[in-house]
Design an enzyme around this catalytic site. Structure first.
Site, PDB file in Angstrom:
ATOM      1  N   CYS A 179     -63.558 -18.195   1.234  1.00  0.00           N
ATOM      2  CA  CYS A 179     -64.232 -18.361   2.527  1.00  0.00           C
ATOM      3  C   CYS A 179     -63.321 -19.010   3.558  1.00  0.00           C
ATOM      4  O   CYS A 179     -63.588 -18.912   4.751  1.00  0.00           O
ATOM      5  CB  CYS A 179     -65.526 -19.144   2.359  1.00  0.00           C
ATOM      6  SG  CYS A 179     -65.297 -20.781   1.659  1.00  0.00           S
TER       7      CYS A 179
ATOM      8  N   ARG B  12     -66.962 -12.381   9.576  1.00  0.00           N
ATOM      9  CA  ARG B  12     -67.888 -13.408  10.082  1.00  0.00           C
ATOM     10  C   ARG B  12     -68.414 -12.983  11.456  1.00  0.00           C
ATOM     11  O   ARG B  12     -69.596 -13.131  11.755  1.00  0.00           O
ATOM     12  CB  ARG B  12     -67.162 -14.761  10.198  1.00  0.00           C
ATOM     13  CG  ARG B  12     -66.645 -15.349   8.878  1.00  0.00           C
ATOM     14  CD  ARG B  12     -67.786 -15.720   7.962  1.00  0.00           C
ATOM     15  NE  ARG B  12     -68.715 -16.623   8.613  1.00  0.00           N
ATOM     16  CZ  ARG B  12     -68.535 -17.955   8.733  1.00  0.00           C
ATOM     17  NH1 ARG B  12     -67.471 -18.519   8.209  1.00  0.00           N
ATOM     18  NH2 ARG B  12     -69.428 -18.705   9.341  1.00  0.00           N
TER      19      ARG B  12
HETATM   20  N1   CP Z   1     -65.444 -20.470   6.316  1.00  0.00           N
HETATM   21  C1   CP Z   1     -65.788 -21.255   7.345  1.00  0.00           C
HETATM   22  O1   CP Z   1     -66.966 -21.528   7.597  1.00  0.00           O
HETATM   23  O2   CP Z   1     -64.748 -21.719   8.067  1.00  0.00           O
HETATM   24  P1   CP Z   1     -64.798 -22.816   9.219  1.00  0.00           P
HETATM   25  O3   CP Z   1     -65.115 -24.141   8.563  1.00  0.00           O
HETATM   26  O4   CP Z   1     -63.431 -22.792   9.836  1.00  0.00           O
HETATM   27  O5   CP Z   1     -65.862 -22.456  10.197  1.00  0.00           O
HETATM   28  N1  NVA Z   2     -67.762 -25.796   0.979  1.00  0.00           N
HETATM   29  C1  NVA Z   2     -66.950 -25.920   2.168  1.00  0.00           C
HETATM   30  C2  NVA Z   2     -67.040 -24.693   3.009  1.00  0.00           C
HETATM   31  C3  NVA Z   2     -66.107 -24.694   4.181  1.00  0.00           C
HETATM   32  C4  NVA Z   2     -66.271 -23.488   5.044  1.00  0.00           C
HETATM   33  C5  NVA Z   2     -67.373 -27.140   2.959  1.00  0.00           C
HETATM   34  O1  NVA Z   2     -68.573 -27.391   3.073  1.00  0.00           O
HETATM   35  O2  NVA Z   2     -66.496 -27.859   3.450  1.00  0.00           O
END
Ligand code: CP
Ligand code: NVA
Length: 300
Positions: A259, A287
């Site tokens: 992600c 996204r």
């Molecule tokens: N994957 C994701 O939500 O990335 P960001 O924290 O950069 O928004």
């Molecule tokens: N599990 C992570 C996702 C980041 C996009 C967090 O919450 O930091």
């Protein structure tokens, strides 16, 4: 009735499938959209945690759908000084047409939706990251052609927001999901007890989890808000890494997804990330398309 997008748990399988169909259409029509459903609308983004992908994709997505955006960091508004979320919601609900919230407690997003009376989207809480998983499913659908007979293996912190949204996606859509996580990072037993999909399994053996999987998926070992646990997390999750040895156990041509942001040498090796960079950055781009579908679906 006002529509929200607060979790994968609160969606039906049919709603998720419809959102994926809409995402595909919106992506294909990006340069020549047939409608701009947020025309004349102003949306607020309220973020209490950092973000690159989510913030940019929502800001761009809202504009591409014809709307305007106000970005509000928690520290710039009275919420950061203790104004209750329900009062913030009641004020914004009188002024903007929808809100996208990134915060800690899931209850805050739910309270916002209840009191703001405007479409509300969860842009990540400690509980779930539903927008991420919709984009991930879109990526798998594009690369694989369908979600039929799908086996996904999530490797790492099996009790974090992304893992939990994966669990609900598997529950709603019926695919096989293996969570490979050490004992302290298993999904909550109370959550597992609520599931009916017998193909959602938890293992502390990443090799068994990866066996013939179509997708290997990982996320950071230290989620935002858990920085004080960094030392033990890095130690306890050390062997739950996606690397070339693990990829060799998966199905031939398996997708590797992340992600992002990625910490090379921690949850994924530099080599594996770079080998799968095309897929992983297609996933990041998705996204934008998936969230435009969510925005179009919930807008007033
Ligand atoms: N994957 C994701 O939500 O990335 P960001 O924290 O950069 O928004
Ligand atoms: N599990 C992570 C996702 C980041 C996009 C967090 O919450 O930091």
């Amino acid at each position: 009735m006002i529509k929200h997008f607060l979790s994968i748990e609160s969606q039906t399988g049919e709603e998720l499938t419809n959102l994926l169909t809409l995402s595909t259409k919106i992506k294909a029509d990006r340069d020549n959209p047939s409608e701009r459903p947020l025309c004349g609308q102003t949306w607020a983004l309220i973020f209490s945690k950092p973000s690159t992908r989510t913030r940019v994709s929502f800001e761009v997505g809202i504009r591409e759908l014809g709307g305007s955006v106000i970005f509000l960091s928690q520290n710039d508004i009275q919420l950061g000084r203790g104004e209750p979320i329900i009062d913030t919601a009641r004020v914004l609900g009188r002024m903007v047409h929808g809100t996208v919230i990134r915060t800690f407690a899931q209850l805050d997003v739910e309270k916002f939706a209840e009191y703001g009376l405007i479409p509300t989207i969860n842009a990540l809480t400690d509980e779930e990251h539903p927008c991420q998983i919709l984009a991930d499913l879109l990526t798998i659908l594009e690369k694989r052609g369908s979600l039929n007979d799908l086996i996904v293996c999530f490797v790492g912190d099996g009790n974090n927001n992304v893992a939990r949204s994966w669990i609900w996606a598997a529950e709603r859509l019926g695919f096989e999901l293996r969570i490979a996580a050490p004992g302290n990072y298993r999904p909550d037993a109370s959550l597992l007890a609520r599931l009916t999909n017998r193909k959602i399994i938890v293992t502390d053996d990443p090799i068994a989890g990866a066996d013939r999987a179509d997708v290997l998926y990982t996320d950071v070992w230290v989620s935002m808000g858990f920085e004080n646990e960094s030392t033990e997390r890095l130690r306890e999750l050390e062997s739950f890494q996606i690397n070339e040895q693990l990829v060799a156990r998966a199905a031939s041509g398996a997708l590797v997804l992340h992600c992002l942001p990625a910490y090379r040498g921690k949850e994924i090796t530099e080599e594996t990330l770079e080998k799968h960079a095309k897929t992983i950055f297609d996933q990041a781009e998705n996204r934008l398309h998936a969230q435009k579908a969510i925005l179009s679906h919930v807008r007033k």
